[in-house]
Design an enzyme around this catalytic site. Structure first.
Site, PDB file in Angstrom:
ATOM      1  N   GLN A  63      -9.957 -11.366  11.341  1.00 62.43           N
ATOM      2  CA  GLN A  63     -10.112 -12.624  10.609  1.00 62.43           C
ATOM      3  C   GLN A  63      -9.133 -13.675  11.102  1.00 62.43           C
ATOM      4  OE1 GLN A  63      -8.834 -13.208   6.242  1.00 62.43           O
ATOM      5  NE2 GLN A  63     -11.063 -13.270   6.213  1.00 62.43           N
ATOM      6  N   HIS A  65      -7.453 -17.068  10.045  1.00 64.57           N
ATOM      7  CA  HIS A  65      -7.233 -17.883   8.843  1.00 64.57           C
ATOM      8  C   HIS A  65      -7.302 -19.352   9.241  1.00 64.57           C
ATOM      9  CE1 HIS A  65      -5.450 -19.582   5.270  1.00 64.57           C
ATOM     10  NE2 HIS A  65      -5.456 -18.391   4.695  1.00 64.57           N
ATOM     11  N   ARG A 120     -13.011 -10.675   5.147  1.00 65.57           N
ATOM     12  CA  ARG A 120     -12.325 -10.438   3.871  1.00 65.57           C
ATOM     13  C   ARG A 120     -12.238 -11.726   3.057  1.00 65.57           C
ATOM     14  NH1 ARG A 120      -6.766 -11.087   2.007  1.00 65.57           N
ATOM     15  NH2 ARG A 120      -6.164 -11.968   4.011  1.00 65.57           N
ATOM     16  N   LEU A 121     -12.397 -11.612   1.760  1.00 68.23           N
ATOM     17  CA  LEU A 121     -12.137 -12.766   0.897  1.00 68.23           C
ATOM     18  C   LEU A 121     -10.646 -12.830   0.575  1.00 68.23           C
ATOM     19  CD1 LEU A 121     -15.076 -12.798  -1.679  1.00 68.23           C
ATOM     20  CD2 LEU A 121     -14.950 -13.744   0.628  1.00 68.23           C
ATOM     21  N   GLU A 140      -4.367 -20.327   1.450  1.00 65.40           N
ATOM     22  CA  GLU A 140      -5.654 -20.824   0.967  1.00 65.40           C
ATOM     23  C   GLU A 140      -5.513 -21.452  -0.429  1.00 65.40           C
ATOM     24  OE1 GLU A 140      -8.925 -18.357   2.085  1.00 65.40           O
ATOM     25  OE2 GLU A 140      -9.727 -18.391   0.059  1.00 65.40           O
ATOM     26  N   HIS A 146      -5.116 -13.439  11.571  1.00 65.17           N
ATOM     27  CA  HIS A 146      -4.492 -13.268  10.262  1.00 65.17           C
ATOM     28  C   HIS A 146      -4.656 -11.869   9.688  1.00 65.17           C
ATOM     29  CE1 HIS A 146      -3.097 -14.319   6.291  1.00 65.17           C
ATOM     30  NE2 HIS A 146      -4.262 -14.041   5.746  1.00 65.17           N
ATOM     31  N   PHE A 201     -10.359 -19.317  -5.197  1.00 65.09           N
ATOM     32  CA  PHE A 201     -10.129 -18.985  -3.791  1.00 65.09           C
ATOM     33  C   PHE A 201     -11.477 -19.036  -3.084  1.00 65.09           C
ATOM     34  CE2 PHE A 201      -6.368 -16.639  -1.762  1.00 65.09           C
ATOM     35  CZ  PHE A 201      -5.449 -17.533  -2.287  1.00 65.09           C
ATOM     36  N   ALA A 222       0.839  -1.212   0.000  1.00 64.21           N
ATOM     37  CA  ALA A 222       0.000   0.000   0.000  1.00 64.21           C
ATOM     38  C   ALA A 222       0.868   1.254   0.000  1.00 64.21           C
ATOM     39  CB  ALA A 222      -0.940  -0.008   1.190  1.00 64.21           C
ATOM     40  N   ALA A 278       2.878 -12.437   1.651  1.00 65.38           N
ATOM     41  CA  ALA A 278       1.619 -12.886   1.045  1.00 65.38           C
ATOM     42  C   ALA A 278       1.912 -13.994   0.047  1.00 65.38           C
ATOM     43  CB  ALA A 278       0.900 -11.725   0.384  1.00 65.38           C
ATOM     44  N   LEU A 318       1.558 -19.197   8.226  1.00 64.12           N
ATOM     45  CA  LEU A 318       0.438 -19.408   7.298  1.00 64.12           C
ATOM     46  C   LEU A 318       0.722 -20.485   6.259  1.00 64.12           C
ATOM     47  CD1 LEU A 318      -2.355 -18.070   6.302  1.00 64.12           C
ATOM     48  CD2 LEU A 318      -0.945 -17.216   4.458  1.00 64.12           C
ATOM     49  N   SER A 343      -7.150  -8.530  -0.341  1.00 64.96           N
ATOM     50  CA  SER A 343      -6.390  -7.553   0.433  1.00 64.96           C
ATOM     51  C   SER A 343      -5.224  -6.986  -0.378  1.00 64.96           C
ATOM     52  CB  SER A 343      -5.862  -8.203   1.703  1.00 64.96           C
ATOM     53  OG  SER A 343      -4.926  -7.363   2.278  1.00 64.96           O
ATOM     54  N   PHE A 395      11.303   4.876  12.735  1.00 64.80           N
ATOM     55  CA  PHE A 395      10.097   4.426  13.438  1.00 64.80           C
ATOM     56  C   PHE A 395       9.171   5.625  13.653  1.00 64.80           C
ATOM     57  CE2 PHE A 395       7.585   3.588  17.179  1.00 64.80           C
ATOM     58  CZ  PHE A 395       7.226   2.265  17.052  1.00 64.80           C
ATOM     59  N   ARG A 409     -13.568 -17.698   4.864  1.00 65.23           N
ATOM     60  CA  ARG A 409     -12.650 -18.050   5.963  1.00 65.23           C
ATOM     61  C   ARG A 409     -13.331 -18.097   7.321  1.00 65.23           C
ATOM     62  NH1 ARG A 409      -7.397 -14.550   3.985  1.00 65.23           N
ATOM     63  NH2 ARG A 409      -6.917 -15.969   2.270  1.00 65.23           N
TER      64      ARG A 409
HETATM   65  C1  LIG Z   1       1.265 -14.682   5.754  1.00 64.07           C
HETATM   66  C2  LIG Z   1       0.268 -13.834   5.024  1.00 64.07           C
HETATM   67  C3  LIG Z   1      -0.137 -14.163   3.744  1.00 64.07           C
HETATM   68  C4  LIG Z   1      -1.038 -13.373   3.054  1.00 64.07           C
HETATM   69  N1  LIG Z   1      -1.403 -13.732   1.786  1.00 64.07           N
HETATM   70  C5  LIG Z   1      -2.274 -12.931   1.106  1.00 64.07           C
HETATM   71  C6  LIG Z   1      -2.638 -13.247  -0.232  1.00 64.07           C
HETATM   72  O1  LIG Z   1      -2.187 -14.230  -0.807  1.00 64.07           O
HETATM   73  N2  LIG Z   1      -3.504 -12.418  -0.848  1.00 64.07           N
HETATM   74  C7  LIG Z   1      -4.034 -11.304  -0.261  1.00 64.07           C
HETATM   75  O2  LIG Z   1      -4.812 -10.584  -0.877  1.00 64.07           O
HETATM   76  N3  LIG Z   1      -3.679 -10.978   1.010  1.00 64.07           N
HETATM   77  C8  LIG Z   1      -2.812 -11.758   1.693  1.00 64.07           C
HETATM   78  N4  LIG Z   1      -2.470 -11.428   2.974  1.00 64.07           N
HETATM   79  C9  LIG Z   1      -2.849 -10.120   3.498  1.00 64.07           C
HETATM   80  C10 LIG Z   1      -1.980  -9.048   2.855  1.00 64.07           C
HETATM   81  O3  LIG Z   1      -0.715  -9.578   2.564  1.00 64.07           O
HETATM   82  C11 LIG Z   1      -1.806  -7.822   3.754  1.00 64.07           C
HETATM   83  O4  LIG Z   1      -3.050  -7.388   4.227  1.00 64.07           O
HETATM   84  C12 LIG Z   1      -1.133  -6.700   2.982  1.00 64.07           C
HETATM   85  O5  LIG Z   1       0.047  -7.139   2.362  1.00 64.07           O
HETATM   86  C13 LIG Z   1      -0.848  -5.527   3.888  1.00 64.07           C
HETATM   87  O6  LIG Z   1      -0.108  -4.588   3.150  1.00 64.07           O
HETATM   88  P1  LIG Z   1       0.173  -3.150   3.740  1.00 64.07           P
HETATM   89  O7  LIG Z   1       0.973  -2.435   2.721  1.00 64.07           O
HETATM   90  O8  LIG Z   1      -1.092  -2.538   4.203  1.00 64.07           O
HETATM   91  O9  LIG Z   1       1.040  -3.417   5.059  1.00 64.07           O
HETATM   92  P2  LIG Z   1       2.481  -4.119   5.260  1.00 64.07           P
HETATM   93  O10 LIG Z   1       2.938  -4.847   4.076  1.00 64.07           O
HETATM   94  O11 LIG Z   1       2.388  -4.847   6.560  1.00 64.07           O
HETATM   95  O12 LIG Z   1       3.446  -2.894   5.421  1.00 64.07           O
HETATM   96  C14 LIG Z   1       3.404  -2.078   6.552  1.00 64.07           C
HETATM   97  C15 LIG Z   1       4.537  -1.093   6.444  1.00 64.07           C
HETATM   98  O13 LIG Z   1       4.414  -0.147   7.497  1.00 64.07           O
HETATM   99  C16 LIG Z   1       5.660   0.037   8.109  1.00 64.07           C
HETATM  100  N5  LIG Z   1       5.388   0.454   9.490  1.00 64.07           N
HETATM  101  C17 LIG Z   1       4.530  -0.078  10.389  1.00 64.07           C
HETATM  102  N6  LIG Z   1       4.583   0.619  11.535  1.00 64.07           N
HETATM  103  C18 LIG Z   1       5.476   1.620  11.358  1.00 64.07           C
HETATM  104  C19 LIG Z   1       5.974   2.659  12.165  1.00 64.07           C
HETATM  105  N7  LIG Z   1       5.575   2.842  13.429  1.00 64.07           N
HETATM  106  N8  LIG Z   1       6.913   3.483  11.637  1.00 64.07           N
HETATM  107  C20 LIG Z   1       7.367   3.332  10.371  1.00 64.07           C
HETATM  108  N9  LIG Z   1       6.932   2.355   9.561  1.00 64.07           N
HETATM  109  C21 LIG Z   1       5.992   1.516  10.050  1.00 64.07           C
HETATM  110  C22 LIG Z   1       6.379  -1.286   7.983  1.00 64.07           C
HETATM  111  O14 LIG Z   1       7.760  -1.078   8.036  1.00 64.07           O
HETATM  112  C23 LIG Z   1       5.919  -1.710   6.589  1.00 64.07           C
HETATM  113  O15 LIG Z   1       6.777  -1.117   5.637  1.00 64.07           O
HETATM  114  C24 LIG Z   1      -1.575 -12.230   3.676  1.00 64.07           C
HETATM  115  C25 LIG Z   1      -1.202 -11.903   4.969  1.00 64.07           C
HETATM  116  C26 LIG Z   1      -0.303 -12.706   5.653  1.00 64.07           C
HETATM  117  C27 LIG Z   1       0.030 -12.342   7.062  1.00 64.07           C
END
Ligand SMILES: Cc1cc2nc3c(=O)[nH]c(=O)nc-3n(C[C@H](O)[C@H](O)[C@H](O)COP(=O)(O)OP(=O)(O)OC[C@H]3O[C@@H](n4cnc5c(N)ncnc54)[C@H](O)[C@@H]3O)c2cc1C
Length: 564
Positions: free
Chosen positions: A233, A235, A378-379, A248, A343, A116, A15, A46, A245, A383, A159, A279
C-alpha cells in the site's frame, strides 16, 4: 546459555505485546524477543486511529465494518477472518480503554470516532493523532505488570535471525545479543512471529529503519509460505521529500487535496468519497496528477487551512509538528506538500484465523502476517485493530499449543550451523558494503514496483534483484565487534529484504489484472475475478520463490465493481 520458555514471541510492537499478554494470561511461560526496546517499535508511530464499530458518531455495526473492509480489500480479503475482526474489535477497544488507553472523547463523554477513508460510518477511535504511541505504552505497562508477577521475560535488543525447526515443528529461535554480542538459542514450544512490515524495501517510505521483513524471510527459509506479497500500500500523504507520514486523519477531519492550479482534483476521480476514497484510489489519483504535470515539485498539496487553528491544534497537533519540522510548513497558514509513499504491506506469513501457520508450533500476527483481513488494500485504522485482535488470538492459540506439547528438545546442530555462517560472514575481509545494495534495492523497487506497475519494468526489477543477490554473496561487514554491531545486523537484514522483494515482484508480474494496490494501467486495467480472485502463495525452493494460488474464503459478499 540457552533459554527455554513455553511461548516465544518475536517482536514487541502492538501485535507482539498483545500476543505475549494473552499467552501469559493463558498460563504460559512467555518470552518476548525484540531487536528494539518495545516502546520503540514501529507501532508507536501510528497516528490516526483504530477501527471498531462502536456507533458513537453515527449508525454503525460490525456487519457494516465488515462490508467496508471486504469492499476496500477489492474482494481479496478472507471474509470469515474479516467478520471475526469486526465482531471482536469493540470488546478489544473497551479492554484497551480499561487498561488505560486515553482515547479522545466526544461531548457526551463517549469514545470519539472520526471518519477515515472508505468507511461507511465514522468508526476510527483515536488519541488525538498519537494513537500508536498511546497503545504501545499501555501494552508495555501490561507487559511489565506481568513481568512483576510471573514468568514473562523480555529479551530486549536481541536480533532474531533463524527459526529452529526440528521433528516437523518450530521449537525456538536463534538470536544475536545486540548489547553483549553472541548468539543465543531461545527454545519455545510455540513461537509467534510479530516482526512487523517491510516498508524499508522502498526508498520513500513511512516505515522506520527496523521494518525490513525479517520475520517473513525467517518463515520463508523455514519452509513456511507467504501470502499476497505483491500488495504494497502506498499512502497518499507522505511528506515531500522525507516520506514521513501525514495521517489520513487530516482528511478525516476535513482536509482537501489540491493540485498546482488549486483544484480539488479528487472530484474528478472519486466524486462521492473525494479525499476519503480508499488509499489505493487516492494514491493513483495523485500519481496521475503528478505525472500530468499538475504537481508542485513532484507533490500535490494537502490543505488544512480552512479547518482553522483550533481544530488543527487540538485534533492534529502531531501532524502540524511533523509538517513544521520536516517540510518547514505550518499547516495553519500553508498547504503541506505530499505524495504517495510505501506504507503498509498487506501480504505476509500465511496464517489461519488463530494465527497458526502450516508449520506446527509457528504462529504469526500483525503486519508480518497475512490472515487475510486486508486483501488487496487495507483501510486506514484496520491495521492497529488487527494487531490487537489477531495478536490476542495468536497468543491464546500459541499458549494452548505450547502447554499441550511441552518441552521439545533441540539438538546442538542449529546453533552450531548459525555460528559457522556468522563466523564466515565476519571473517570476510574484502567485498562490497551492504548499504550500496540496500540503496539500489530501495530506489529500483520505487521505480519498478510502485503505485503503477508495468510488465516490462517488473521483469527488469526481477533481473535487478538477481544481480543484487549475486553481489550480496560478497558483502563485507567492516565492524568485527560484539557490542551494538549494527553493521552486522543491517547486513543480515539486507539478505531478508532481497528474499522478500523477490517474492513480491514475482507475484506481481504473475497477477495479470488490476486489484487494490496492484495496478497495471496499460496492460491489465481491470480487475479479473475469473482468473485472479485468489491469493498468491509464495514458497521458497532451491531455485528461489515458487508461486501457487489459493481460493479466497467468502461468506456473504459477492464481488462487485468498486465505486467511490
Ligand atoms: C507512520 C505510520 C502510521 C500508521 N498509522 C496507523 C493508524 O493510525 N492506524 C492503523 O490502523 N495503522 C496505522 N499504521 C500501520 C500500523 O501502525 C502497523 O501496521 C502496525 O503498528 C504494525 O504493528 P506490528 O506489531 O505488526 O509491528 P511493529 O510495531 O513494527 O513491531 C515489530 C516488532 O518486531 C521487532 N522485530 C522486527 N524484526 C526483528 C528481528 N529480526 N528480531 C527481533 N525483533 C524484531 C521490532 O523490534 C518490533 O518490536 C501506521 C503505520 C505507519 C508506518
Amino acid at each position: 546459555m540457552d533459554a527455554q520458555h513455553d511461548v516465544v514471541v518475536i517482536g514487541a510492537g502492538c501485535a507482539g505485546m498483545r500476543a505475549a499478554i494473552e499467552a501469559f494470561d493463558a498460563d504460559a511461560d512467555v518470552a518476548v524477543v525484540s531487536k528494539l526496546h518495545p516502546t520503540r517499535s514501529h507501532s508507536g508511530a501510528a497516528e490516526g486511529g483504530i477501527n471498531a464499530a462502536l456507533g458513537n458518531a453515527g449508525e454503525d455495526s460490525p456487519e457494516q465494518h465488515a462490508f467496508d473492509t471486504v469492499k476496500g480489500s477489492d474482494y481479496l480479503g478472507d471474509q470469515d477472518a474479516i467478520e471475526i475482526l469486526t465482531a471482536e474489535a469493540p470488546g478489544d477497544i473497551y479492554q484497551l480503554e480499561h487498561w488505560g488507553c486515553v482515547f479522545s472523547r466526544n461531548e457526551e463523554g463517549k469514545l470519539a470516532q472520526r471518519p477515515f477513508g472508505a468507511a461507511g460510518s465514522p468508526r476510527t477511535v483515536f488519541s488525538a493523532d498519537i494513537t500508536g504511541h498511546v497503545l504501545i505504552h499501555v501494552l508495555y505497562e501490561q507487559l511489565m505488570k506481568r513481568m512483576a508477577h510471573g514468568p514473562m521475560h523480555v529479551y530486549e535488543e536481541y536480533f532474531a535471525w533463524k527459526l529452529v525447526v526440528e521433528d516437523g515443528g518450530c521449537v525456538g529461535v536463534i538470536a544475536w545479543d545486540l548489547v553483549n554480542g553472541g548468539l543465543k538459542l531461545i527454545k519455545g514450544s510455540a513461537v509467534v512471529l510479530a516482526t512487523g512490515g517491510l516498508g524499508r524495501i522502498y526508498r520513500v517510505t513511512t516505515n522506520a529503519y527496523a521494518c525490513n521483513g525479517d520475520g517473513m524471510a525467517m518463515a520463508l527459509s523455514a519452509g513456511v509460505p507467504l501470502k499476497d506479497m505483491e500488495f504494497m500500500q502506498f499512502h497518499p500523504t507522505t511528506l515531500y521529500p522525507s516520506g514521513v507520514l501525514i495521517t489520513e486523519a487530516c482528511r478525516g477531519e476535513g482536509g482537501y487535496l489540491i493540485n498546482r492550479d488549486g483544484e480539488r482534483f479528487m472530484a474528478r476521480y472519486a466524486p462521492n468519497a473525494l479525499e476519503l476514497a480508499s488509499r489505493d484510489v487516492v494514491s493513483r489519483s495523485e500519481t496521475t496528477e503528478i505525472e500530468a504535470g499538475r504537481d508542485v515539485n513532484g507533490s500535490v498539496l494537502l490543505d488544512l487551512r480552512h479547518l482553522g487553528a483550533e481544530k488543527i491544534l487540538t485534533r492534529l497537533p502531531g501532524s502540524r509538528e511533523l509538517a513544521t519540522t520536516f517540510a518547514g510548513v505550518d499547516p495553519i497558514y500553508d498547504p503541506i506538500p505530499v505524495r504517495p509513499g510505501a506504507h503498509y504491506h498487506m501480504g505476509g506469513v500465511e496464517t489461519d484465523n488463530w494465527g497458526a501457520t502450516e508449520l506446527p508450533g509457528l504462529y504469526a500476527a500483525g503486519e508480518a502476517a497475512c490472515v487475510s483481513v486486508h486483501g488487496a488494500n487495507r483501510l486506514g485504522g484496520n491495521s492497529l485493530m488487527e494487531t490487537i485482535t489477531f495478536g490476542r488470538r495468536a497468543g491464546r492459540a500459541a499458549a494452548e499449543h505450547a502447554l499441550s506439547n511441552p518441552g521439545s528438545s533441540v539438538s546442538a546442530a542449529p546453533l552450531a550451523g548459525a555460528q559457522r555462517e556468522l563466523t564466515s560472514l565476519l571473517e570476510r575481509r574484502d567485498g562490497e558494503r551492504p548499504w550500496k545494495i540496500r540503496d539500489e534495492l530501495g530506489a529500483s523497487m520505487l521505480e519498478n514496483f510502485g503505485v503503477f506497475r508495468y510488465g516490462e519494468r517488473m521483469e527488469r526489477q526481477l533481473e535487478i534483484i538477481t544481480g543484487l543477490r549475486d553481489r550480496y554473496e560478497h558483502v563485507v561487514v567492516e565492524d568485527k565487534g560484539e557490542v551494538f554491531n549494527t553493521d552486522l545486523t543491517q547486513a543480515i537484514e539486507l539478505g531478508s529484504m532481497l528474499d522478500v522483494a523477490w517474492t513480491m515482484v514475482q507475484a506481481g508480474l504473475a497477477r495479470e489484472e488490476s486489484r487494490g494496490s496492484h495496478s497495471r494501467p496499460t496492460e491489465f486495467p481491470e480487475r479479473n475475478d475469473e482468473s485472479f480472485l485468489k491469493h498468491s502463495i509464495s514458497r521458497w525452493t532451491a531455485t528461489g520463490p515458487e508461486l501457487s494460488y489459493k481460493d479466497v474464503r467468502m461468506t456473504t459478499w459477492k464481488p462487485e465493481v468498486r465505486t467511490y
